[in-house]
Scaffold this motif. Structure first.
Motif, PDB file in Angstrom:
ATOM      1  N   LYS A 103       0.844  -1.213   0.000  1.00  0.00           N
ATOM      2  CA  LYS A 103       0.000   0.000   0.000  1.00  0.00           C
ATOM      3  C   LYS A 103       0.877   1.260   0.000  1.00  0.00           C
ATOM      4  O   LYS A 103       0.593   2.238  -0.687  1.00  0.00           O
ATOM      5  CB  LYS A 103      -0.914   0.012   1.229  1.00  0.00           C
ATOM      6  CG  LYS A 103      -2.107  -0.931   1.135  1.00  0.00           C
ATOM      7  CD  LYS A 103      -3.076  -0.651   2.296  1.00  0.00           C
ATOM      8  CE  LYS A 103      -4.504  -1.016   1.991  1.00  0.00           C
ATOM      9  NZ  LYS A 103      -4.789  -2.433   1.969  1.00  0.00           N
ATOM     10  N   PHE A 104       1.957   1.214   0.799  1.00  0.00           N
ATOM     11  CA  PHE A 104       2.848   2.372   0.893  1.00  0.00           C
ATOM     12  C   PHE A 104       3.483   2.671  -0.469  1.00  0.00           C
ATOM     13  O   PHE A 104       3.610   3.828  -0.869  1.00  0.00           O
ATOM     14  CB  PHE A 104       3.931   2.070   1.937  1.00  0.00           C
ATOM     15  CG  PHE A 104       4.822   3.237   2.268  1.00  0.00           C
ATOM     16  CD1 PHE A 104       4.318   4.369   2.890  1.00  0.00           C
ATOM     17  CD2 PHE A 104       6.185   3.195   1.991  1.00  0.00           C
ATOM     18  CE1 PHE A 104       5.153   5.445   3.215  1.00  0.00           C
ATOM     19  CE2 PHE A 104       7.022   4.254   2.313  1.00  0.00           C
ATOM     20  CZ  PHE A 104       6.500   5.380   2.929  1.00  0.00           C
ATOM     21  N   LEU A 105       3.858   1.628  -1.184  1.00  0.00           N
ATOM     22  CA  LEU A 105       4.510   1.813  -2.490  1.00  0.00           C
ATOM     23  C   LEU A 105       3.576   2.490  -3.498  1.00  0.00           C
ATOM     24  O   LEU A 105       4.035   3.165  -4.413  1.00  0.00           O
ATOM     25  CB  LEU A 105       5.003   0.466  -3.035  1.00  0.00           C
ATOM     26  CG  LEU A 105       6.112  -0.185  -2.208  1.00  0.00           C
ATOM     27  CD1 LEU A 105       6.408  -1.594  -2.715  1.00  0.00           C
ATOM     28  CD2 LEU A 105       7.373   0.667  -2.204  1.00  0.00           C
ATOM     29  N   GLU A 106       2.268   2.321  -3.295  1.00  0.00           N
ATOM     30  CA  GLU A 106       1.304   3.017  -4.169  1.00  0.00           C
ATOM     31  C   GLU A 106       1.279   4.509  -3.856  1.00  0.00           C
ATOM     32  O   GLU A 106       0.898   5.322  -4.685  1.00  0.00           O
ATOM     33  CB  GLU A 106      -0.105   2.445  -3.950  1.00  0.00           C
ATOM     34  CG  GLU A 106      -0.266   1.022  -4.460  1.00  0.00           C
ATOM     35  CD  GLU A 106      -1.572   0.390  -3.982  1.00  0.00           C
ATOM     36  OE1 GLU A 106      -2.418   1.107  -3.382  1.00  0.00           O
ATOM     37  OE2 GLU A 106      -1.730  -0.819  -4.180  1.00  0.00           O
ATOM     38  N   GLN A 107       1.681   4.872  -2.633  1.00  0.00           N
ATOM     39  CA  GLN A 107       1.627   6.279  -2.211  1.00  0.00           C
ATOM     40  C   GLN A 107       2.951   7.015  -2.415  1.00  0.00           C
ATOM     41  O   GLN A 107       3.012   8.223  -2.276  1.00  0.00           O
ATOM     42  CB  GLN A 107       1.247   6.364  -0.724  1.00  0.00           C
ATOM     43  CG  GLN A 107      -0.109   5.753  -0.407  1.00  0.00           C
ATOM     44  CD  GLN A 107      -0.468   5.866   1.060  1.00  0.00           C
ATOM     45  OE1 GLN A 107       0.191   6.537   1.848  1.00  0.00           O
ATOM     46  NE2 GLN A 107      -1.558   5.217   1.446  1.00  0.00           N
ATOM     47  N   VAL A 108       4.011   6.259  -2.668  1.00  0.00           N
ATOM     48  CA  VAL A 108       5.354   6.848  -2.811  1.00  0.00           C
ATOM     49  C   VAL A 108       5.809   6.658  -4.251  1.00  0.00           C
ATOM     50  O   VAL A 108       6.162   5.548  -4.650  1.00  0.00           O
ATOM     51  CB  VAL A 108       6.350   6.177  -1.836  1.00  0.00           C
ATOM     52  CG1 VAL A 108       7.751   6.711  -2.026  1.00  0.00           C
ATOM     53  CG2 VAL A 108       5.902   6.379  -0.407  1.00  0.00           C
ATOM     54  N   PRO A 109       5.805   7.724  -5.043  1.00  0.00           N
ATOM     55  CA  PRO A 109       6.108   7.572  -6.462  1.00  0.00           C
ATOM     56  C   PRO A 109       7.595   7.406  -6.774  1.00  0.00           C
ATOM     57  O   PRO A 109       7.938   6.939  -7.856  1.00  0.00           O
ATOM     58  CB  PRO A 109       5.578   8.872  -7.074  1.00  0.00           C
ATOM     59  CG  PRO A 109       5.541   9.855  -5.955  1.00  0.00           C
ATOM     60  CD  PRO A 109       5.396   9.093  -4.685  1.00  0.00           C
ATOM     61  N   ALA A 110       8.491   7.779  -5.846  1.00  0.00           N
ATOM     62  CA  ALA A 110       9.935   7.780  -6.170  1.00  0.00           C
ATOM     63  C   ALA A 110      10.425   6.394  -6.577  1.00  0.00           C
ATOM     64  O   ALA A 110      10.098   5.391  -5.949  1.00  0.00           O
ATOM     65  CB  ALA A 110      10.723   8.260  -4.949  1.00  0.00           C
ATOM     66  N   ARG A 111      11.167   6.333  -7.663  1.00  0.00           N
ATOM     67  CA  ARG A 111      11.838   5.109  -8.109  1.00  0.00           C
ATOM     68  C   ARG A 111      13.185   5.515  -8.695  1.00  0.00           C
ATOM     69  O   ARG A 111      13.249   6.540  -9.366  1.00  0.00           O
ATOM     70  CB  ARG A 111      11.027   4.369  -9.190  1.00  0.00           C
ATOM     71  CG  ARG A 111       9.659   3.878  -8.770  1.00  0.00           C
ATOM     72  CD  ARG A 111       9.707   2.727  -7.762  1.00  0.00           C
ATOM     73  NE  ARG A 111       8.352   2.244  -7.443  1.00  0.00           N
ATOM     74  CZ  ARG A 111       7.544   2.762  -6.524  1.00  0.00           C
ATOM     75  NH1 ARG A 111       7.951   3.788  -5.782  1.00  0.00           N
ATOM     76  NH2 ARG A 111       6.339   2.262  -6.319  1.00  0.00           N
ATOM     77  N   PRO A 112      14.249   4.751  -8.547  1.00  0.00           N
ATOM     78  CA  PRO A 112      14.233   3.531  -7.763  1.00  0.00           C
ATOM     79  C   PRO A 112      14.143   3.808  -6.264  1.00  0.00           C
ATOM     80  O   PRO A 112      14.518   4.882  -5.793  1.00  0.00           O
ATOM     81  CB  PRO A 112      15.573   2.887  -8.109  1.00  0.00           C
ATOM     82  CG  PRO A 112      16.457   4.016  -8.518  1.00  0.00           C
ATOM     83  CD  PRO A 112      15.573   5.047  -9.134  1.00  0.00           C
ATOM     84  N   LEU A 113      13.666   2.813  -5.557  1.00  0.00           N
ATOM     85  CA  LEU A 113      13.572   2.869  -4.098  1.00  0.00           C
ATOM     86  C   LEU A 113      14.504   1.804  -3.539  1.00  0.00           C
ATOM     87  O   LEU A 113      14.491   0.670  -4.020  1.00  0.00           O
ATOM     88  CB  LEU A 113      12.154   2.506  -3.666  1.00  0.00           C
ATOM     89  CG  LEU A 113      11.130   3.594  -3.421  1.00  0.00           C
ATOM     90  CD1 LEU A 113       9.843   2.945  -2.945  1.00  0.00           C
ATOM     91  CD2 LEU A 113      11.628   4.608  -2.412  1.00  0.00           C
ATOM     92  N   LEU A 114      15.270   2.178  -2.550  1.00  0.00           N
ATOM     93  CA  LEU A 114      16.210   1.223  -1.962  1.00  0.00           C
ATOM     94  C   LEU A 114      15.697   0.692  -0.631  1.00  0.00           C
ATOM     95  O   LEU A 114      14.856   1.323   0.021  1.00  0.00           O
ATOM     96  CB  LEU A 114      17.555   1.901  -1.709  1.00  0.00           C
ATOM     97  CG  LEU A 114      18.357   2.370  -2.909  1.00  0.00           C
ATOM     98  CD1 LEU A 114      19.688   2.940  -2.447  1.00  0.00           C
ATOM     99  CD2 LEU A 114      18.584   1.227  -3.876  1.00  0.00           C
ATOM    100  N   ALA A 115      16.226  -0.457  -0.241  1.00  0.00           N
ATOM    101  CA  ALA A 115      15.994  -0.994   1.101  1.00  0.00           C
ATOM    102  C   ALA A 115      17.252  -1.734   1.516  1.00  0.00           C
ATOM    103  O   ALA A 115      17.931  -2.325   0.673  1.00  0.00           O
ATOM    104  CB  ALA A 115      14.799  -1.940   1.100  1.00  0.00           C
TER     105      ALA A 115
END
Ligand code: COA
Length: 158
Positions: A103-115
């Motif tokens: 759900k959070f990834l739908e709200q955060v448009p930034a890509r690439p995203l790291l973890a």
């Protein structure tokens, strides 16, 4: 068990719950790269004051069946946008992290995203992979929760 998962803006009262959640020794060992002393309430509050003061951070409280189950965030402290999350132990094993992160990834448009994840944090690795993150590298660093250097994987969502 299926829970209804919702993300909402953080409320100040959530902090008392997050504080209790981040005290758990098993959770600290898993996450590895944690606060030096999770029981140091002043340091905890200083850390959250920094978070609240950083307008570039996207932060949500994870609600499971109307209860505060944890939090998920995206920061840019190391340059690239990077996510992190923490689920209170009472809520583990119900698919909450996976659903909250998607759900959070739908709200955060930034890509690439790291973890970043300790190499032996199997739960978190599984959550990332189920949400589409791919392993792109590795690193190591001193992990407060283990008092030694710990190897980690770097994951990326493109
Ligand atoms: C890691 C963490 C986020 C998992 O949260 P969760 O809500 O229990 O995760 P989910 O229920 O969505 O589980 C997702 C998958 O991981 C698996 N999993 C969860 N915990 C696991 C564990 N300790 N060991 C092995 N697999 C695990 C689940 O079985 C599930 O896999 P499946 O879909 O194939 O059955 C939670 O344990 C946590 O917050 N730990 C402490 C803080 C932390 O490590 N944060 C992440 C730092 S990178």
């Amino acid at each position: 068990m299926n829970s209804t998962i919702q993300l909402r803006d953080i409320k100040l009262n959530d902090l008392a719950i997050f504080y209790e959640q981040q005290l758990d020794p098993e959770a600290n060992y898993m996450a590895a790269f944690t606060a030096k002393d999770p029981a140091d309430r002043a340091a905890f509050l200083a850390h959250w004051a920094k978070i609240f003061g950083d307008k570039s951070i996207i932060l949500r409280t994870i609600m499971a069946d109307q209860m505060v189950a944890g939090h998920v965030s995206c920061h840019r402290w190391f340059g690239e946008p990077e996510i992190s999350y923490w689920i209170g132990k009472d809520y583990w094993g119900r698919g909450i992290a996976t659903e909250a992160l998607s759900k959070f990834l739908e709200q955060v448009p930034a890509r690439p995203l790291l973890a970043r994840v300790a190499k032996d944090n199997m739960g978190s690795i599984r959550v990332l992979e189920k949400c589409g993150f791919k392993r792109t590298g590795e690193d190591k660093g001193f992990a407060n929760a283990r008092g030694r250097e710990v190897e980690e994987f770097i994951y990326m969502l493109e």
